[in-house]
Design a protein around this motif. Structure first.
Motif, mmCIF file in Angstrom:
data_model
loop_
_atom_site.group_PDB
_atom_site.id
_atom_site.type_symbol
_atom_site.label_atom_id
_atom_site.label_comp_id
_atom_site.label_asym_id
_atom_site.label_seq_id
_atom_site.Cartn_x
_atom_site.Cartn_y
_atom_site.Cartn_z
ATOM 1 N N MET A 1 3.828 41.952 69.611
ATOM 2 C CA MET A 1 4.959 41.170 69.888
ATOM 3 C C MET A 1 4.268 39.866 70.341
ATOM 4 N N ASP A 2 5.177 38.548 69.910
ATOM 5 C CA ASP A 2 4.576 37.394 70.284
ATOM 6 C C ASP A 2 5.266 37.081 71.772
ATOM 7 N N ARG A 3 4.786 36.010 72.216
ATOM 8 C CA ARG A 3 5.024 35.600 73.406
ATOM 9 C C ARG A 3 6.522 35.313 73.727
ATOM 10 N N ILE A 4 7.230 34.834 72.866
ATOM 11 C CA ILE A 4 8.419 34.648 72.968
ATOM 12 C C ILE A 4 9.520 35.803 73.000
ATOM 13 N N SER A 5 9.177 36.610 72.038
ATOM 14 C CA SER A 5 9.756 37.874 71.983
ATOM 15 C C SER A 5 9.744 38.712 73.344
ATOM 16 N N ALA A 6 8.420 38.495 73.778
ATOM 17 C CA ALA A 6 8.027 39.018 75.441
ATOM 18 C C ALA A 6 9.159 38.607 76.527
ATOM 19 N N LEU A 7 8.848 37.194 76.253
ATOM 20 C CA LEU A 7 9.620 36.436 77.508
ATOM 21 C C LEU A 7 11.384 36.818 77.270
ATOM 22 N N ARG A 8 11.808 36.917 75.870
ATOM 23 C CA ARG A 8 12.999 37.078 75.867
ATOM 24 C C ARG A 8 13.490 38.534 76.369
ATOM 25 N N ASN A 9 12.373 39.511 76.055
ATOM 26 C CA ASN A 9 12.675 40.841 76.448
ATOM 27 C C ASN A 9 12.954 40.829 78.043
ATOM 28 N N VAL A 10 11.770 40.195 78.802
ATOM 29 C CA VAL A 10 11.750 39.975 80.385
ATOM 30 C C VAL A 10 13.088 39.593 80.678
ATOM 31 N N GLU A 11 13.376 38.268 80.269
ATOM 32 C CA GLU A 11 14.569 37.645 80.443
ATOM 33 C C GLU A 11 15.947 38.900 80.323
ATOM 34 N N ASP A 12 16.133 39.564 79.404
ATOM 35 C CA ASP A 12 17.140 40.469 79.219
ATOM 36 C C ASP A 12 16.937 41.390 80.477
ATOM 37 N N ALA A 13 15.845 41.991 80.649
ATOM 38 C CA ALA A 13 15.689 43.013 81.806
ATOM 39 C C ALA A 13 16.132 42.367 83.017
ATOM 40 N N LEU A 14 15.809 40.974 83.439
ATOM 41 C CA LEU A 14 16.292 40.494 84.597
ATOM 42 C C LEU A 14 17.658 40.080 84.576
ATOM 43 N N ALA A 15 18.294 39.811 83.364
ATOM 44 C CA ALA A 15 19.787 39.700 83.657
ATOM 45 C C ALA A 15 20.694 40.814 83.584
ATOM 46 N N ASP A 16 20.057 42.129 83.231
ATOM 47 C CA ASP A 16 20.795 43.251 83.339
ATOM 48 C C ASP A 16 20.830 43.526 84.603
ATOM 49 N N PHE A 17 19.439 43.312 85.352
ATOM 50 C CA PHE A 17 19.554 43.635 86.754
ATOM 51 C C PHE A 17 20.322 42.652 87.713
ATOM 52 N N GLU A 18 20.474 41.354 87.184
ATOM 53 C CA GLU A 18 21.094 40.516 88.099
ATOM 54 C C GLU A 18 22.595 40.859 88.082
ATOM 55 N N ALA A 19 23.081 41.487 86.884
ATOM 56 C CA ALA A 19 24.414 41.952 86.544
ATOM 57 C C ALA A 19 24.873 43.369 87.101
ATOM 58 N N GLY A 20 23.775 43.857 87.641
ATOM 59 C CA GLY A 20 24.002 45.259 88.249
ATOM 60 C C GLY A 20 24.126 46.444 87.158
ATOM 61 N N GLU A 21 23.656 46.086 86.053
ATOM 62 C CA GLU A 21 23.505 47.311 84.768
ATOM 63 C C GLU A 21 22.212 47.999 85.012
ATOM 64 N N SER A 22 21.442 47.503 85.745
ATOM 65 C CA SER A 22 20.095 48.598 86.014
ATOM 66 C C SER A 22 19.744 48.183 87.567
ATOM 67 N N ASP A 23 18.939 49.103 87.995
ATOM 68 C CA ASP A 23 18.462 49.100 89.228
ATOM 69 C C ASP A 23 16.958 48.536 88.994
ATOM 70 N N LEU A 24 16.473 48.278 90.287
ATOM 71 C CA LEU A 24 15.076 47.762 90.415
ATOM 72 C C LEU A 24 14.096 48.620 89.637
ATOM 73 N N ARG A 25 13.896 49.683 89.947
ATOM 74 C CA ARG A 25 13.030 50.575 89.069
ATOM 75 C C ARG A 25 13.211 50.529 87.732
ATOM 76 N N GLU A 26 14.341 50.592 86.922
ATOM 77 C CA GLU A 26 14.655 50.498 85.709
ATOM 78 C C GLU A 26 14.287 49.047 85.146
ATOM 79 N N THR A 27 14.281 48.176 85.919
ATOM 80 C CA THR A 27 14.134 46.775 85.614
ATOM 81 C C THR A 27 12.390 46.711 85.605
ATOM 82 N N GLU A 28 11.699 47.312 86.639
ATOM 83 C CA GLU A 28 10.446 47.228 86.657
ATOM 84 C C GLU A 28 9.651 47.800 85.281
ATOM 85 N N GLU A 29 10.339 49.022 85.115
ATOM 86 C CA GLU A 29 9.849 49.793 84.017
ATOM 87 C C GLU A 29 10.051 49.218 82.647
#
Length: 91
Positions: A1-29
């Motif tokens: 996985m390259d750095r850009i892909s990793a950053l996008r995946n982290v951004e997606d996880a944070l966006a889901d957390f902010e939207a209430g689609e996942s909780d903190l534990r799921e986001t951390e995982e």
């Protein structure tokens, strides 16, 4: 996985957390999974991930290096422990 892909995946996880689609534990995982994948799947053929095993606090520490000797030095530097005994395995 390259750095850009990793950053996008982290951004997606944070966006889901902010939207209430996942909780903190799921986001951390999700973020930990991205980090672990990034840290062990390098496109640079000169780098490898090494895991220290043995005495605490080195046990479980993972570093990226060009060689086992460099990995050993990185672990010692990170832990500020020159006389620490540990083994290394490639991740």
């Amino acid at each position: 996985m390259d750095r850009i892909s990793a950053l996008r995946n982290v951004e997606d996880a944070l966006a889901d957390f902010e939207a209430g689609e996942s909780d903190l534990r799921e986001t951390e995982e999700r973020v930990l999974t991205v980090l672990r994948t990034y840290a062990t799947e390098f496109e640079d053929p000169d780098l490898s991930a090494y895991r220290a095993t043995g005495a605490d606090p080195a046990d479980g520490v993972v570093v990226v290096a060009e060689s086992e000797a460099d990995a050993r030095a990185r672990v010692a530097d990170l832990l500020d422990a020159e006389q620490l005994e540990f083994d290394l395995e490639t991740v």
